[in-house]
Design an enzyme around this catalytic site. Structure first.
Site, PDB file in Angstrom:
ATOM      1  N   ASN A   1      -4.095   7.444  -2.416  1.00  0.00           N
ATOM      2  CA  ASN A   1      -3.565   6.513  -3.402  1.00  0.00           C
ATOM      3  C   ASN A   1      -4.440   5.258  -3.490  1.00  0.00           C
ATOM      4  OD1 ASN A   1      -2.060   4.869  -5.044  1.00  0.00           O
ATOM      5  ND2 ASN A   1      -0.110   5.431  -4.155  1.00  0.00           N
ATOM      6  N   ASP A   2      -4.357   4.396  -2.498  1.00  0.00           N
ATOM      7  CA  ASP A   2      -5.107   3.141  -2.565  1.00  0.00           C
ATOM      8  C   ASP A   2      -6.618   3.362  -2.620  1.00  0.00           C
ATOM      9  OD1 ASP A   2      -2.725   1.780  -2.422  1.00  0.00           O
ATOM     10  OD2 ASP A   2      -2.758   1.710  -0.236  1.00  0.00           O
ATOM     11  N   THR A   3      -7.088   4.438  -1.981  1.00  0.00           N
ATOM     12  CA  THR A   3      -8.530   4.666  -1.883  1.00  0.00           C
ATOM     13  C   THR A   3      -9.129   5.166  -3.197  1.00  0.00           C
ATOM     14  OG1 THR A   3      -8.074   6.872  -1.036  1.00  0.00           O
ATOM     15  CG2 THR A   3      -8.501   5.142   0.579  1.00  0.00           C
TER      16      THR A   3
END
Lengths: 104, 472
Positions: free
Chosen positions: B394-396
């Site tokens: 997700n964040d990456t």
């Protein structure tokens, strides 16, 4: 045989620390990211050598508190060394190249 | 036979084996043998230590038999427990296990310091300072690592945060350093309660320092404590005049520090930022609304589209491992490869719970490491990819890190998956990532969402591709 342990003190100790620090720096600096986790775990294993120091402290303990703390020290140190070894070995065992051999 | 000579030569050999082993561990081809080499160094050093029994202090002589018995029991229990737990632990739980073992090492170093201090065995300002400092660092590493372990293991969920926390922690550290200075100033001859307070406060400080740090930053913290323990071991090695401890400890201390910096850099954060800023506490209001909607697609359709693509890049995250979908994923990869699709894996430096953790998880499933690429090696290739499939990450992969200055993760290097022609995101539901940041990728025009458990999604994709028949 005439041998006594050299006392590592002052600048001799400082030299050892400096060279060891550079060694660690150089080894990690060139490692591909894929090995970071096993390497962290591997270096975690290596400071398990602390168990040797804890053994010395326990064997030279002369009072109950020292024996208790020494016992805990050896217990923890042994856990560090053995646990670090097992998980690192398990991780590294799984790294395999694909059927064709990689060219590095 | 001279025991001291035998001990010293064993330690010399052990130190050599450690460094040589670490060196071998730094390449995938030789890594396995590296840990074995280092392991033999450890066995040698521990066996040699029993020669200490031939020459103990006068005061300890009456206790020697008890002490040997205690040592054997402690070794057997420590070794037995760690060996079993290490064999059993799942690869996904590896980071917290490393934290736990690391904490134990820190505790052992603190124990050495405690014995030296309460027995008034250390003399000289340098020795005393290093004993105190090593004890302090070791105790912090012990309690800090335990908190890190508990957090990653899901035993502690909340993060302790209040506005004055950094002030409290700062004062606590100041008090600790003052007590340490007091001990050194008095040449170590202070009453034992002073030592007790010193170690108790050090343990509390480790807890206080780790509690405010969120789960996403834990890898950096574990690595930092790993370096801490190394330093503590090196310092206690000086106190005990033991070169094996000095060398091994300092090698790990510096290697661990560098590794910590590398990890923090991969997340575009400074170590100080990780330790002292309350990441994840930022509110959502700062981000603003994201335009567009999430567009779902059936897993089977997505699978078939991948089958007819010429280049597919897979961006896996920790969610993949949580769903235990690595093996199915590799099955899918093999199917695609048989259909002449070029498949590559793109690994973000902090994918998983530690840098390199994702590589370990993929290796466990049998994925060969030469189709796995680091972020900087593959980030330019996304624009040539027909399909990128994001699984459990997700964040990456959040493009807001490149574009949205108000995003909490702005500036963090991310995988440029949004540049591909088509992006599929396999995701359990519509929730946010580990850091609690909304992801703009999910709303992009070229993104379609495949909702469901990653393993089930993989199975549906495999079935859909197989149902097409073997025609190339």
């Amino acid at each position: 045989m005439d041998y006594t342990t050299t006392i590592l003190t002052g600048f001799v100790a400082l030299y050892i620390f400096m060279l060891a620090a550079f060694t660690g720096f150089e080894i990690i600096g060139r490692v591909p990211a894929i090995l970071h986790t096993p390497l962290m775990s591997g270096s975690n294993f290596i400071h398990g050598i602390v168990v040797v120091g804890a053994l010395w402290a326990l064997l030279n303990a002369s009072s109950l508190p020292e024996q208790i703390i020494g016992f805990l020290g050896v217990l923890l140190g042994a856990g560090n060394a053995a646990g670090g070894y097992v998980v690192t070995e398990r991780m590294l065992q799984m790294f395999k190249p694909s059927t064709k051999t990689p060219k590095e | 036979m001279n025991a001291a000579l035998l001990i010293d030569s064993s330690y010399f050999l052990a130190a050599f084996l450690f460094i040589y082993g670490l060196k071998r561990m730094s390449s995938p081809l030789t890594a396995r043998s590296g840990i074995v080499v280092a392991g033999w160094g450890m066995v040698l050093a521990v066996l040699a230590s029993f020669l200490y029994t031939l020459d103990v202090n006068e005061a300890a002589k009456p206790h020697l038999n008890t002490n040997i018995a205690l040592a054997l029991i402690a070794l057997a229990f420590g070794l037995g427990w760690a060996w079993r737990s290490g064999k059993k632990v799942a690869m996904t739980e590896m980071p917290q296990m490393v934290a736990l073992y690391n904490g134990m090492g820190g505790g052992a170093a603190a124990a050495i310091a405690a014995i030296e201090l309460i027995g008034y065995k250390t003399h000289g300002t340098v020795s005393l300072s290093l004993a105190v400092l090593g004890g302090l660092i070791g105790a912090i590493a012990l309690s800090g690592s335990l908190i890190a372990w508990a957090k990653l293991d899901g035993r502690i969920n909340g993060t302790l945060r209040f506005s004055a926390l950094q002030l409290v922690n700062g004062s606590l550290l100041l008090v600790l350093l003052s007590i340490g200075a007091y001990i050194i100033w008095h040449g170590g001859s202070v009453a034992w309660p002073v030592f007790a307070v010193f170690f108790a406060l050090a343990l509390i400080y480790g807890v206080m320092m780790t509690m405010p740090i969120g789960g996403a930053d834990m890898p950096v913290v574990i690595s930092l404590y790993n370096a801490f323990t190394g330093l503590a071991v090196g310092f206690e090695g000086y106190v005990l005049n033991n070169p094996a401890l000095m060398i091994a400890g300092m090698v790990v201390g510096s290697a661990g520090s560098l590794l910590t910096l590398l990890m923090a850099k991969a997340m575009n954060r400074s170590v100080a930022n990780v330790l002292f800023s309350n990441f994840g506490a930022t509110s959502d209001e700062a981000e603003g609304e994201i335009a567009g909607s999430q567009k779902p697609i059936d897993a089977g359709d997505a699978g078939i589209n991948m089958r007819y693509a010429s280049k597919v890049i897979i961006a896996p995250g920790y969610g993949l491992a949580v769903a235990q979908a690595q093996h199915k994923l590799f099955e899918l990869v093999k199917l695609l490869q048989e259909a002449d699709v070029e498949v590559k894996f793109a690994i973000h430096p902090v994918a998983g719970r530690m840098p390199g953790h994702m590589n370990v998880l993929l290796a466990e499933a049998g994925v060969p490491y030469d189709i796995i690429y680091d972020m900087e090696d593959i980030n330019d290739e996304f624009k040539d990819a027909d399909v990128v499939i994001v699984i459990g990450a997700n964040d990456t992969v959040n493009p807001a890190a490149r574009t949205n200055k108000s995003s909490p993760i702005y500036g963090m290097p991310v995988l440029n998956v949004d540049m591909a022609k088509q992006v599929y995101v396999v995701k359990r539901g519509q929730g946010k990532g580990y850091s609690g940041v909304e992801n703009a990728l999910f709303y992009a025009d070229n993104t379609q969402m495949v909702y469901g458990d990653a393993q089930k999604v993989m199975v549906s994709m495999i079935q859909a591709i197989k149902s097409l028949g073997g025609g190339h």
